[in-house]
Design a protein around this motif. Structure first.
Motif, PDB file in Angstrom:
ATOM      1  N   GLY A  21     -17.302 -40.430  28.063  1.00  0.00           N
ATOM      2  CA  GLY A  21     -17.502 -39.254  27.056  1.00  0.00           C
ATOM      3  C   GLY A  21     -18.669 -38.331  27.132  1.00  0.00           C
ATOM      4  O   GLY A  21     -19.341 -37.870  26.351  1.00  0.00           O
ATOM      5  N   SER A  22     -19.446 -38.923  28.282  1.00  0.00           N
ATOM      6  CA  SER A  22     -20.964 -38.092  28.567  1.00  0.00           C
ATOM      7  C   SER A  22     -20.599 -36.604  28.367  1.00  0.00           C
ATOM      8  O   SER A  22     -21.852 -35.900  28.285  1.00  0.00           O
ATOM      9  CB  SER A  22     -21.562 -38.493  29.733  1.00  0.00           C
ATOM     10  OG  SER A  22     -20.682 -38.190  30.847  1.00  0.00           O
ATOM     11  N   LYS A  40      -9.530 -42.307  24.317  1.00  0.00           N
ATOM     12  CA  LYS A  40     -10.513 -42.954  23.219  1.00  0.00           C
ATOM     13  C   LYS A  40     -11.658 -42.079  22.970  1.00  0.00           C
ATOM     14  O   LYS A  40     -12.214 -41.829  21.840  1.00  0.00           O
ATOM     15  CB  LYS A  40     -10.870 -44.413  23.449  1.00  0.00           C
ATOM     16  CG  LYS A  40     -11.883 -44.547  24.711  1.00  0.00           C
ATOM     17  CD  LYS A  40     -12.015 -46.004  24.951  1.00  0.00           C
ATOM     18  CE  LYS A  40     -13.054 -45.945  26.155  1.00  0.00           C
ATOM     19  NZ  LYS A  40     -13.268 -47.435  26.496  1.00  0.00           N
ATOM     20  N   VAL A  41     -11.921 -41.393  23.901  1.00  0.00           N
ATOM     21  CA  VAL A  41     -12.977 -40.428  23.747  1.00  0.00           C
ATOM     22  C   VAL A  41     -12.535 -39.214  22.937  1.00  0.00           C
ATOM     23  O   VAL A  41     -13.268 -38.759  21.943  1.00  0.00           O
ATOM     24  CB  VAL A  41     -13.499 -39.542  25.234  1.00  0.00           C
ATOM     25  CG1 VAL A  41     -14.375 -38.522  24.971  1.00  0.00           C
ATOM     26  CG2 VAL A  41     -14.006 -40.770  26.044  1.00  0.00           C
ATOM     27  N   ALA A  42     -11.364 -38.756  23.017  1.00  0.00           N
ATOM     28  CA  ALA A  42     -10.700 -37.710  22.232  1.00  0.00           C
ATOM     29  C   ALA A  42     -10.599 -38.137  20.822  1.00  0.00           C
ATOM     30  O   ALA A  42     -10.990 -37.298  19.842  1.00  0.00           O
ATOM     31  CB  ALA A  42      -9.459 -37.109  22.750  1.00  0.00           C
ATOM     32  N   SER A  45     -13.933 -38.226  18.787  1.00  0.00           N
ATOM     33  CA  SER A  45     -14.742 -36.732  18.468  1.00  0.00           C
ATOM     34  C   SER A  45     -14.537 -36.293  16.849  1.00  0.00           C
ATOM     35  O   SER A  45     -13.403 -36.192  16.564  1.00  0.00           O
ATOM     36  CB  SER A  45     -14.351 -35.755  19.612  1.00  0.00           C
ATOM     37  OG  SER A  45     -14.670 -34.651  19.112  1.00  0.00           O
ATOM     38  N   ALA A  46     -15.513 -35.650  16.511  1.00  0.00           N
ATOM     39  CA  ALA A  46     -15.236 -34.898  15.317  1.00  0.00           C
ATOM     40  C   ALA A  46     -14.140 -33.785  15.602  1.00  0.00           C
ATOM     41  O   ALA A  46     -13.771 -33.404  14.386  1.00  0.00           O
ATOM     42  CB  ALA A  46     -16.460 -34.710  14.567  1.00  0.00           C
ATOM     43  N   MET A  47     -14.135 -33.098  16.662  1.00  0.00           N
ATOM     44  CA  MET A  47     -13.348 -32.004  16.894  1.00  0.00           C
ATOM     45  C   MET A  47     -11.766 -32.431  16.807  1.00  0.00           C
ATOM     46  O   MET A  47     -11.480 -33.758  17.133  1.00  0.00           O
ATOM     47  CB  MET A  47     -13.733 -31.576  18.333  1.00  0.00           C
ATOM     48  CG  MET A  47     -15.035 -30.992  18.510  1.00  0.00           C
ATOM     49  SD  MET A  47     -15.176 -30.290  20.151  1.00  0.00           S
ATOM     50  CE  MET A  47     -14.235 -29.024  20.136  1.00  0.00           C
ATOM     51  N   SER A  48     -11.034 -31.436  16.527  1.00  0.00           N
ATOM     52  CA  SER A  48      -9.490 -31.908  16.498  1.00  0.00           C
ATOM     53  C   SER A  48      -9.026 -31.494  17.942  1.00  0.00           C
ATOM     54  O   SER A  48      -8.850 -30.454  18.466  1.00  0.00           O
ATOM     55  CB  SER A  48      -8.840 -30.837  15.759  1.00  0.00           C
ATOM     56  OG  SER A  48      -7.446 -31.074  15.793  1.00  0.00           O
ATOM     57  N   LEU A  49      -9.160 -32.668  19.058  1.00  0.00           N
ATOM     58  CA  LEU A  49      -8.962 -32.518  20.187  1.00  0.00           C
ATOM     59  C   LEU A  49      -7.216 -32.910  20.858  1.00  0.00           C
ATOM     60  O   LEU A  49      -6.876 -33.587  19.892  1.00  0.00           O
ATOM     61  CB  LEU A  49      -9.906 -33.199  21.178  1.00  0.00           C
ATOM     62  CG  LEU A  49     -11.331 -33.141  20.967  1.00  0.00           C
ATOM     63  CD1 LEU A  49     -12.147 -33.971  21.709  1.00  0.00           C
ATOM     64  CD2 LEU A  49     -11.528 -31.548  21.337  1.00  0.00           C
ATOM     65  N   ARG A  50      -6.959 -32.438  21.756  1.00  0.00           N
ATOM     66  CA  ARG A  50      -5.570 -32.792  22.244  1.00  0.00           C
ATOM     67  C   ARG A  50      -5.833 -33.580  23.657  1.00  0.00           C
ATOM     68  O   ARG A  50      -6.682 -32.911  24.286  1.00  0.00           O
ATOM     69  CB  ARG A  50      -4.748 -31.515  22.512  1.00  0.00           C
ATOM     70  CG  ARG A  50      -4.295 -31.009  21.355  1.00  0.00           C
ATOM     71  CD  ARG A  50      -3.509 -29.951  21.593  1.00  0.00           C
ATOM     72  NE  ARG A  50      -4.178 -28.529  21.737  1.00  0.00           N
ATOM     73  CZ  ARG A  50      -3.780 -27.294  21.835  1.00  0.00           C
ATOM     74  NH1 ARG A  50      -2.646 -26.921  22.053  1.00  0.00           N
ATOM     75  NH2 ARG A  50      -4.976 -26.383  22.006  1.00  0.00           N
TER      76      ARG A  50
END
Length: 121
Positions: A21-22, A40-42, A45-50
């Motif tokens: 996640g760097s 696990k990085v997605a 995150s506070a973002m809504s990632l796909r």
């Protein structure tokens, strides 16, 4: 394998860091549009990632990384692109670049490379 042909730039980064996640802060700030990371990085995150499952890439990588911050930087990148395009037509340069790729993969790598440079159909 046409996604990268439709994109102006794809940047890759490697690191000896053990941290996953760097690149996440760069994604969160909008400096990059996408990143390849672990699921696990997605999820952290506070973002809504796909996230999508991907297949392993071909066993070769023929790219470089350059930034163009402003008009002057863009001129430098354009000159670099043109230099690479011209050199890429020389057999000696092709052999130098392909040295790190296994012999069985060299013909395919060369074709993809020249196709990306729009030197072959």
């Amino acid at each position: 394998m046409t996604y990268w042909l439709a994109s102006w730039s794809i940047y890759t980064r490697t690191s000896s860091s053990n941290e996953t996640g760097s690149m996440l802060p760069m994604l969160e700030r909008g400096f990059i549009d996408a990143t390849l990371e672990y699921r696990k990085v997605a999820e952290r995150s506070a973002m809504s990632l796909r996230y999508y499952a991907i297949q392993e890439a071909e066993p070769f990588n023929l790219v470089y990384f350059a930034c163009s911050k402003g008009e002057r930087g863009q001129r430098v990148v354009n000159l670099l692109n043109e230099s690479i395009k011209l050199k890429s037509q020389q057999v000696a340069y092709q052999q130098l670049v392909l040295k790190s790729i296994t012999e069985q993969n060299q013909p395919q790598a060369l074709h993809i490379w020249l196709q990306a440079l729009q030197l072959v159909p």
